[in-house]
Design a protein around this motif. Sequence first.
Motif, PDB file in Angstrom:
ATOM      1  N   TRP A   1     -18.223   2.256 -23.188  1.00  0.00           N
ATOM      2  CA  TRP A   1     -18.915   2.974 -22.113  1.00  0.00           C
ATOM      3  C   TRP A   1     -17.998   3.108 -20.911  1.00  0.00           C
ATOM      4  N   CYS A   2     -16.943   3.823 -21.066  1.00  0.00           N
ATOM      5  CA  CYS A   2     -15.996   4.108 -19.978  1.00  0.00           C
ATOM      6  C   CYS A   2     -15.429   2.842 -19.345  1.00  0.00           C
ATOM      7  N   GLY A   3     -15.382   1.750 -20.067  1.00  0.00           N
ATOM      8  CA  GLY A   3     -14.821   0.513 -19.546  1.00  0.00           C
ATOM      9  C   GLY A   3     -15.707  -0.202 -18.550  1.00  0.00           C
ATOM     10  N   ALA A   4     -16.959   0.263 -18.414  1.00  0.00           N
ATOM     11  CA  ALA A   4     -17.837  -0.334 -17.412  1.00  0.00           C
ATOM     12  C   ALA A   4     -18.309  -1.721 -17.819  1.00  0.00           C
ATOM     13  N   GLY A   5     -18.391  -1.998 -19.103  1.00  0.00           N
ATOM     14  CA  GLY A   5     -18.881  -3.306 -19.537  1.00  0.00           C
ATOM     15  C   GLY A   5     -20.362  -3.438 -19.257  1.00  0.00           C
ATOM     16  N   GLU A   6     -20.798  -4.665 -19.046  1.00  0.00           N
ATOM     17  CA  GLU A   6     -22.206  -4.915 -18.759  1.00  0.00           C
ATOM     18  C   GLU A   6     -22.552  -4.378 -17.373  1.00  0.00           C
ATOM     19  N   PRO A   7     -23.698  -3.749 -17.237  1.00  0.00           N
ATOM     20  CA  PRO A   7     -24.068  -3.242 -15.905  1.00  0.00           C
ATOM     21  C   PRO A   7     -24.370  -4.398 -14.957  1.00  0.00           C
ATOM     22  N   ALA A   8     -23.595  -4.494 -13.905  1.00  0.00           N
ATOM     23  CA  ALA A   8     -23.788  -5.548 -12.910  1.00  0.00           C
ATOM     24  C   ALA A   8     -23.284  -5.035 -11.578  1.00  0.00           C
ATOM     25  N   PHE A   9     -23.756  -5.638 -10.526  1.00  0.00           N
ATOM     26  CA  PHE A   9     -23.286  -5.295  -9.195  1.00  0.00           C
ATOM     27  C   PHE A   9     -21.846  -5.765  -9.041  1.00  0.00           C
ATOM     28  N   GLU A  10     -20.983  -4.894  -8.573  1.00  0.00           N
ATOM     29  CA  GLU A  10     -19.586  -5.258  -8.334  1.00  0.00           C
ATOM     30  C   GLU A  10     -19.183  -4.824  -6.946  1.00  0.00           C
ATOM     31  N   PHE A  11     -18.346  -5.609  -6.315  1.00  0.00           N
ATOM     32  CA  PHE A  11     -17.800  -5.283  -5.009  1.00  0.00           C
ATOM     33  C   PHE A  11     -16.297  -5.423  -5.105  1.00  0.00           C
ATOM     34  N   LEU A  12     -15.574  -4.359  -4.830  1.00  0.00           N
ATOM     35  CA  LEU A  12     -14.115  -4.311  -4.961  1.00  0.00           C
ATOM     36  C   LEU A  12     -13.664  -4.717  -6.354  1.00  0.00           C
ATOM     37  N   GLY A  13     -14.441  -4.344  -7.352  1.00  0.00           N
ATOM     38  CA  GLY A  13     -14.063  -4.567  -8.740  1.00  0.00           C
ATOM     39  C   GLY A  13     -14.353  -5.955  -9.276  1.00  0.00           C
ATOM     40  N   HIS A  14     -15.074  -6.776  -8.519  1.00  0.00           N
ATOM     41  CA  HIS A  14     -15.370  -8.134  -8.983  1.00  0.00           C
ATOM     42  C   HIS A  14     -16.864  -8.406  -8.874  1.00  0.00           C
ATOM     43  N   CYS A  15     -17.344  -9.262  -9.770  1.00  0.00           N
ATOM     44  CA  CYS A  15     -18.766  -9.586  -9.846  1.00  0.00           C
ATOM     45  C   CYS A  15     -19.129 -10.670  -8.820  1.00  0.00           C
ATOM     46  N   PRO A  16     -20.418 -10.933  -8.642  1.00  0.00           N
ATOM     47  CA  PRO A  16     -20.826 -11.967  -7.693  1.00  0.00           C
ATOM     48  C   PRO A  16     -20.271 -13.360  -8.022  1.00  0.00           C
ATOM     49  N   ALA A  17     -20.084 -13.682  -9.298  1.00  0.00           N
ATOM     50  CA  ALA A  17     -19.534 -14.993  -9.650  1.00  0.00           C
ATOM     51  C   ALA A  17     -18.099 -15.151  -9.139  1.00  0.00           C
ATOM     52  N   CYS A  18     -17.342 -14.077  -9.154  1.00  0.00           N
ATOM     53  CA  CYS A  18     -15.973 -14.128  -8.624  1.00  0.00           C
ATOM     54  C   CYS A  18     -15.988 -14.441  -7.137  1.00  0.00           C
ATOM     55  N   TRP A  19     -16.837 -13.728  -6.400  1.00  0.00           N
ATOM     56  CA  TRP A  19     -16.875 -13.910  -4.949  1.00  0.00           C
ATOM     57  C   TRP A  19     -17.495 -15.245  -4.565  1.00  0.00           C
ATOM     58  N   ALA A  20     -18.437 -15.736  -5.350  1.00  0.00           N
ATOM     59  CA  ALA A  20     -19.027 -17.049  -5.051  1.00  0.00           C
ATOM     60  C   ALA A  20     -17.991 -18.151  -5.222  1.00  0.00           C
ATOM     61  N   GLY A  21     -17.179 -18.067  -6.259  1.00  0.00           N
ATOM     62  CA  GLY A  21     -16.121 -19.057  -6.459  1.00  0.00           C
ATOM     63  C   GLY A  21     -15.083 -19.006  -5.352  1.00  0.00           C
ATOM     64  N   ALA A  22     -14.699 -17.803  -4.962  1.00  0.00           N
ATOM     65  CA  ALA A  22     -13.734 -17.657  -3.878  1.00  0.00           C
ATOM     66  C   ALA A  22     -14.302 -18.211  -2.578  1.00  0.00           C
TER      67      ALA A  22
END
Length: 88
Positions: free
Chosen positions: A44-65
């Motif tokens: 599906w155009c490389g979108a993967g699972e539908p999820a909210f992303e900000f600057l290309g990263h998911c909430p789990a990425c930003w929470a860890g950072a």
Amino acid sequence: MSLDLKRMGAASFLAGAGALWPAAFCAVTDAMLTPYQRALSGAWCGAGEPAFEFLGHCPACWAGAAAFLIAAAMILAPSRQLRRQAAA
């Protein structure tokens, strides 16, 4: 090595880990995908699972950072003991 240099080194390490966390998390997540999951996410155009992303990263990425950066800020914050010594 003084306590201040150790605290600064630890805070710098945590801040660096926070800066690298989104890219590292995504790389590990992508590496753990099975070939079938890779084929499905690319279908599906490389979108993967539908999820909210900000600057290309998911909430789990930003929470860890954020966790690493908050830990770095907590290490740099003066302790109560240092504030008592400065007041005395």
